[in-house]
Design a protein around this motif. Sequence first.
Motif, PDB file in Angstrom:
ATOM      1  N   LEU A 264      38.481  26.261  35.149  1.00  0.00           N
ATOM      2  CA  LEU A 264      37.384  26.620  34.253  1.00  0.00           C
ATOM      3  C   LEU A 264      37.397  25.723  33.010  1.00  0.00           C
TER       4      LEU A 264
ATOM      5  N   GLN B  46      32.394  36.196  36.099  1.00  0.00           N
ATOM      6  CA  GLN B  46      32.298  34.979  35.277  1.00  0.00           C
ATOM      7  C   GLN B  46      32.651  35.282  33.826  1.00  0.00           C
TER       8      GLN B  46
ATOM      9  N   ALA C 137      35.713  33.744  31.638  1.00  0.00           N
ATOM     10  CA  ALA C 137      35.393  33.023  30.402  1.00  0.00           C
ATOM     11  C   ALA C 137      36.078  33.666  29.193  1.00  0.00           C
TER      12      ALA C 137
ATOM     13  N   ILE D  94      34.911  26.646  39.833  1.00  0.00           N
ATOM     14  CA  ILE D  94      34.620  28.077  39.920  1.00  0.00           C
ATOM     15  C   ILE D  94      33.303  28.251  40.667  1.00  0.00           C
TER      16      ILE D  94
END
Length: 114
Positions: A23, A79, A83, A70
């Motif tokens: 990420l 998600q 994050a 991802i």
Amino acid sequence: MDLLQFYKCLADDTRLKSLLLILHEEELCVCELTHALEQSQPKISRHLALLRQKQLVVDRRQGQWVYYHINPNIPEWAQKILALTLVNNVECIQEEVQRLVEMSSRPSRTFLCD
């Protein structure tokens, strides 16, 4: 996506750090992850296979390299969790990111247009 399976994937240190590194960097190949995490290629590949099977990551081929990113189709809640985990815990991958920066033989990548 199964909630329990999602959290089981995050419960393993290698998988969690792999996801956070991917990420953070947008995409990484196996050799970059093995270097950053200081783990063997078979171990990293096993974890990536599981993450791919659970549809958390997808891959793309470029020549001899396979890059992982991802999965953009995971649910929005997943998600957001990834994050938020990265933003609030970036120090947990600080050493690994530094190893990537110092990696002398990183493969060059050409990003594909969607």
